[in-house]
Design an enzyme around this catalytic site. Structure first.
Site, short mmCIF file in Angstrom:
data_model
loop_
_atom_site.label_atom_id
_atom_site.label_comp_id
_atom_site.label_asym_id
_atom_site.label_seq_id
_atom_site.Cartn_x
_atom_site.Cartn_y
_atom_site.Cartn_z
CD GLN A 23 -2.93 -1.20 2.69
OE1 GLN A 23 -2.96 -2.21 3.15
NE2 GLN A 23 -3.09 0.01 3.04
NE ARG A 37 -13.01 0.22 4.72
CZ ARG A 37 -13.75 -0.36 3.98
NH1 ARG A 37 -13.90 -1.55 3.78
NH2 ARG A 37 -13.97 0.74 3.06
CB CYS A 38 -8.51 1.30 12.10
SG CYS A 38 -7.99 2.03 13.62
CD GLU A 79 -8.86 4.33 7.54
OE1 GLU A 79 -7.65 3.59 7.94
OE2 GLU A 79 -9.03 5.60 7.81
N1 MCN Z 1 -13.95 9.47 -1.77
C1 MCN Z 1 -14.83 10.57 -2.41
N2 MCN Z 1 -15.21 11.63 -1.80
C2 MCN Z 1 -14.66 11.85 -0.41
C3 MCN Z 1 -13.75 10.88 0.04
C4 MCN Z 1 -13.40 9.88 -0.60
O1 MCN Z 1 -15.28 10.33 -3.52
N3 MCN Z 1 -15.13 12.97 0.13
C5 MCN Z 1 -13.48 8.59 -2.70
C6 MCN Z 1 -11.96 8.64 -3.00
O2 MCN Z 1 -11.79 9.13 -4.21
C7 MCN Z 1 -11.44 7.23 -3.02
C8 MCN Z 1 -12.54 6.55 -2.05
O3 MCN Z 1 -13.47 7.55 -1.74
O4 MCN Z 1 -11.88 6.61 -4.27
C9 MCN Z 1 -11.80 6.34 -0.61
O5 MCN Z 1 -11.14 7.59 -0.54
P1 MCN Z 1 -10.38 8.00 0.93
O6 MCN Z 1 -11.37 7.93 2.15
O7 MCN Z 1 -9.51 8.94 0.69
O8 MCN Z 1 -9.33 6.55 1.43
P2 MCN Z 1 -8.19 6.00 0.72
O9 MCN Z 1 -8.31 6.04 -1.00
O10 MCN Z 1 -6.95 6.65 1.41
O11 MCN Z 1 -8.20 4.43 0.95
C10 MCN Z 1 -7.63 3.98 2.16
C11 MCN Z 1 -8.95 3.29 2.93
C12 MCN Z 1 -8.21 2.38 4.06
S1 MCN Z 1 -7.30 3.10 4.95
C13 MCN Z 1 -8.65 1.06 4.05
S2 MCN Z 1 -7.78 0.11 5.06
C14 MCN Z 1 -9.41 0.28 3.17
C15 MCN Z 1 -10.39 1.51 2.57
O12 MCN Z 1 -9.69 2.68 2.20
N4 MCN Z 1 -8.96 -0.63 2.44
C16 MCN Z 1 -9.83 -0.76 1.35
N5 MCN Z 1 -11.20 0.99 1.66
C17 MCN Z 1 -11.02 0.12 0.88
N6 MCN Z 1 -11.78 -0.45 -0.07
C18 MCN Z 1 -11.24 -1.56 -1.06
N7 MCN Z 1 -12.03 -1.76 -1.93
N8 MCN Z 1 -10.02 -2.32 -0.65
C19 MCN Z 1 -9.59 -1.91 0.22
O13 MCN Z 1 -8.29 -2.64 0.55
CU1 CUN Z 2 -5.63 1.43 8.85
S1 CUN Z 2 -5.81 -0.03 7.63
MO1 CUN Z 2 -6.02 1.32 6.02
O1 CUN Z 2 -5.14 2.54 7.05
O2 CUN Z 2 -4.59 0.88 5.24
#
Ligand code: MCN
Ligand code: CUN
Length: 795
Positions: free
Chosen positions: A223, A370-371, A740
């Site tokens: 990641q 996921r935290c 998360e």
């Molecule tokens: N998004 C959006 N509008 C927002 C916030 C987010 O459209 N206001 C969209 C983003 O553009 C992105 C998705 O939602 O496509 C998730 O965005 P974000 O909250 O920024 O999270 P990350 O992309 O950094 O993803 C990490 C988070 C984590 S830490 C874990 S653990 C997790 C999760 O995402 N693992 C996943 N969701 C998952 N979903 C899938 N399918 N697989 C994983 O391994």
């Molecule tokens: Cu905390 S599990 Mo996600 O932050 O990759």
């Protein structure tokens, strides 16, 4: 208004655009590490310890070497001759790559074999003879600190007990004063059990060292590929520019793919030694017993309450079971992640948290699943404590929350443990949720049902959590400051490639990042290709975890688009033969303020950047932005579940689940909803069925999908989703993280609902997972099935 309409048409902000990556995923055309086959590639398998704590007396590899097709057998002793038997962890501890002196958990890596195919390698592993001398085993924090407990980490010079750290935060005196003034004190003890991220794709790597170029290429389930490259450069003697980490498609990460695992390291060493590509693909049991566990935290919590429902103070003590090595991925300043994010949505004058972390004979835990670094535990404890306190006061649980929420006009707000939250409409989210679930009606229905011996319950969980690890002043991993980046290259014909330092694992970055560019530049999202995961051609970034991608990399995407727009504006002025000050912008087009019909499109500007730029202007339309966020983002969520508990069997069914999420501006509402539904399903799994535990000998119970349960479509409840939008004040497009939230906030809603259903029978607490036998035990035998025994013996 018309702009917004156009924006949806081009797939900009707010468009529920179908995920472009699904084109390949649903056709079975994803390219995962195990799909990659390199010429001359060899295969690696790992021999793991059957015992949880034992001295290694001898390892005999002669039979393994003798098997035809075996190319290399590695043991800890051989690793030690190259100073590679131990590696640093992300928490400034050390972790064995291959065991030398002792094994410290069941499943620990003891030896590995590289062979022509994986079956030969597996057979050869079985031919290795290891003689162990069993040692007493420690499987929980109580045993870890007991008098005369065996020392697990006798490899460390200054380690005389099993304690890793003692940490505290908050104001002890002020908290003591708050408790002295309280009308009553509400107490609760809980255990958040071990759980496992359990992505469908296990971990794996292919290391390919090319002696002729001295370049090391590693395909890896990571990641955070840039962090891995830096870490490899720091611990090996290879220069950083000669290391290329490629994270191809990932079959889910969920935090499991943040750490550095021995398998990665051994495949790299094997490739360097053999000068051939070496592939390691972990099997499901290997994944479940040895990688990235989460949680396993005990809590003693107390709330100081006034009779009118005001929370005056909070005291928390946690005991964290980290397993044999302290390898949490977390900002280095916070020994137990961001546990102190608890109670951030409540206005509480005083708080004090103490924490102790210990070693046990279990696989390294504490990777967040996921935290954001222990936020899940923090919010679970918070919402369980809040419900217990409302019950103790005999107050309605919704009203109790509302009375203590930070008010909308109270931002920025300093949280009880010192974070700064900046925005939110907590009361409104709760109202939307209560309205959706039909709160008053349900309470009536519940009373009616009770008369007929049926147990209905309603659970609420409200929380704000810190997402988007960054701001380099306060957050770093191994000294690497937390920020992120994006690079945008607009080609001559108006098509573009965007690359970021993040790494999607299923979250849909290929879809959503293009939408941010479309919003900023007015180019159709389909004209923008998004690439991540290859350190040779993406800008440096800290990777994807802690839902930091949107808050940090996503902000960088907006900022780099704005840099491109600024240059395009100069080009537009040149094309329109006016000065830049006379130029106005609307989605996708620059025009002359005084004659709006005369304008040029962003695509025309792109063409001119390569064919007709103004005199003296550097050609091309390309830029990079590094983004260091001013603060974390603070999304808010209100999850409400209703359940019915069968008093005869302890089985409980979910009736309804309502989710109200405020993640600021939504880039792609459909992707956001997908994140929430997936997260709620994981929350339901942890609350109801998921349990990795250990028997007294340290055997892992939950090493396969017969014992460690994943909910299928059949068990998964339906979800009713609602939204509130409070834009993030400091994010360029007002977005907050969402990835998360539902996993973090969800478990307490389910558990609170079951507790609400059974509370009149005197039950105080049942620890997760709320398996029917536990609920039954609580109803019939004891009122507190808490501090759940992590030691489960067969008798
Ligand atoms: N998004 C959006 N509008 C927002 C916030 C987010 O459209 N206001 C969209 C983003 O553009 C992105 C998705 O939602 O496509 C998730 O965005 P974000 O909250 O920024 O999270 P990350 O992309 O950094 O993803 C990490 C988070 C984590 S830490 C874990 S653990 C997790 C999760 O995402 N693992 C996943 N969701 C998952 N979903 C899938 N399918 N697989 C994983 O391994
Ligand atoms: Cu905390 S599990 Mo996600 O932050 O990759």
């Amino acid at each position: 208004m018309t702009q917004a309409k156009d924006e949806i048409k081009i797939g900009g902000l707010g468009a529920s655009r179908k995920r472009v990556e699904d084109n390949r995923f649903i056709r079975g055309k994803g390219r995962y590490v195990d799909d990659i086959v390199l010429p001359g590639m060899l295969h690696m398998e790992i021999l793991r310890s059957p015992l949880a704590h034992a001295r290694i007396v001898s390892i005999d590899t002669s039979k393994a070497w003798a098997i035809p097709g075996v190319r290399l057998v590695l043991t800890g002793e051989m690793m030690a001759t190259r100073n590679l038997a131990w590696m640093p962890t992300l928490s400034y501890d050390t972790q064995a790559v291959l065991a030398t002196d002792k094994v410290r958990f069941q499943g620990q890596e003891v030896a590995c074999v590289v062979a022509d195919d994986p079956y030969i390698a597996k057979d050869a592993c079985e031919a290795i003879v290891v003689e162990y001398e069993a040692l007493p085993v420690i499987v929980n924090p109580t045993q870890a600190v007991a008098q005369g407990a065996p020392l697990i980490r006798d490899d460390k010079d200054n380690q005389h007990d099993n304690v890793i750290y003692n940490w505290e935060v908050g104001d002890k005196e002020a908290t003591d004063r708050a408790f002295a003034q309280a009308d009553r004190v509400s107490k609760l003890e809980l255990h958040y059990p071990r759980s496992h991220p359990s992505p469908i794709e296990c971990c794996g790597s292919i290391a390919d060292f090319d002696r002729s170029t001295s370049k090391l290429t590693v395909y890896m389930t990571s990641q955070a590929p840039h962090v891995i490259r830096a870490a490899v450069a720091l611990v090996s003697e290879l220069p950083e520019h000669m290391i290329r980490i490629i994270s191809p498609d990932l079959g889910g990460g969920f935090g499991n793919k943040v750490p550095i695992y021995p398998g990665y390291v051994m495949s790299i060493l094997a490739s360097i030694l053999l000068e051939r590509p070496v592939k390691w693909i972990e099997d499901k049991t290997g994944n479940l017993i040895s990688t990235g566990f989460a949680r396993d935290v005990y809590l003693k919590g107390e709330l100081a309450l006034r009779n009118d429902g005001k929370i005056l103070g909070v005291r928390m003590h946690t005991d964290a079971d980290h397993g044999a090595f302290f390898s949490d991925a977390q900002p280095s300043k916070f020994k137990i992640g961001l546990m102190h994010s608890a109670f951030s949505c409540y206005d509480i004058p005083a708080a004090h948290l103490t924490a102790q972390g210990v070693y046990t004979n279990k696989a390294p835990g504490g990777v967040a699943y996921r935290c954001s670094f222990r936020v899940t535990e923090a919010m679970y404890f918070q919402e369980r404590m809040v419900q217990a306190a409302a019950d103790d006061l005999g107050m309605d649980q919704a009203e109790f929350r509302r009375r203590n929420f930070v008010r909308d006009d109270d931002f920025p707000h300093r949280t009880p443990f010192g974070f700064l939250t900046d925005s939110g409409q907590y009361g409104k989210c709760l109202d939307v949720g209560l309205e959706a679930i039909g709160y008053a009606d349900f309470l009536r229905e519940k009373e009616e049902a009770k008369k007929r011996g049926r147990l209905l319950g309603i659970g609420i969980s409200t929380m704000t959590e810190p997402l988007g690890a960054g701001n380099s002043r306060e957050y770093d991993i191994l000294g690497m400051k937390m920020f992120d980046s994006a690079q945008l290259r607009v080609h001559m014909t108006g098509k573009a490639i965007l690359r970021t330092g993040a790494k999607t694992q299923g979250q849909g970055h290929e879809t959503t990042w293009a939408q941010i560019v479309a919003h900023e530049l007015g180019m159709p999202a389909e004209d923008i290709l998004v690439e991540e995961g290859d350190t040779d051609n993406t800008p440096f970034g800290l990777g994807t975890y802690a839902s930091r991608s949107t808050p940090v990399a996503g902000a960088a995407v907006a900022m780099v688009s704005r840099k491109i727009r600024a240059k395009a504006r100069k080009i537009a002025a040149h094309l329109l033969e006016v000065s830049e000050e006379d130029i106005e912008w609307e989605l996708g087009r620059f025009y002359i303020r005084s004659s709006p019909e005369r304008g040029v499109s962003i695509q025309e500007c792109a063409m001119a950047a390569y064919s007709n730029m103004p005199d003296g202007m550097e050609p091309g339309l390309e830029n990079v932005a590094y983004y260091d966020p001013p603060n974390l983002t603070w999304p808010f969520a209100c999850y409400i579940a209703t359940v019915e508990v069968d008093p005869v069997t302890g089985v409980w069914d979910v009736l309804r689940v309502v989710a109200v999420d405020d993640c600021g501006v939504r880039i792609n509402p459909m992707v956001v909803e997908g994140q929430i539904m997936g997260g709620l399903t994981e929350a339901y799994a942890m609350a109801s069925m998921q349990f990795i535990t250990f028997d007294a000998q340290g055997n892992c119970v939950g090493s396969n999908y017969m014992d460690y349960l994943l909910p299928t479509a059949w068990e998964t409840p339906g979800y009713e989703l609602h939204e509130v939008v409070t834009p993030c004040p400091h994010h360029p497009i007002g977005a907050k993280g969402i990835g998360e939230c539902a996993t973090v906030g969800g478990p307490a809603a389910f558990v609170n609902a079951v507790m609400d259903a059974v509370k009149d029978t005197g039950v105080r607490n049942i620890d997760m997972p709320l398996l029917p036998d536990r609920v039954y035990e609580a109803l019939t035998k004891r009122h507190d099935v808490s501090g759940a025994p992590p030691v489960k013996t067969d008798d």
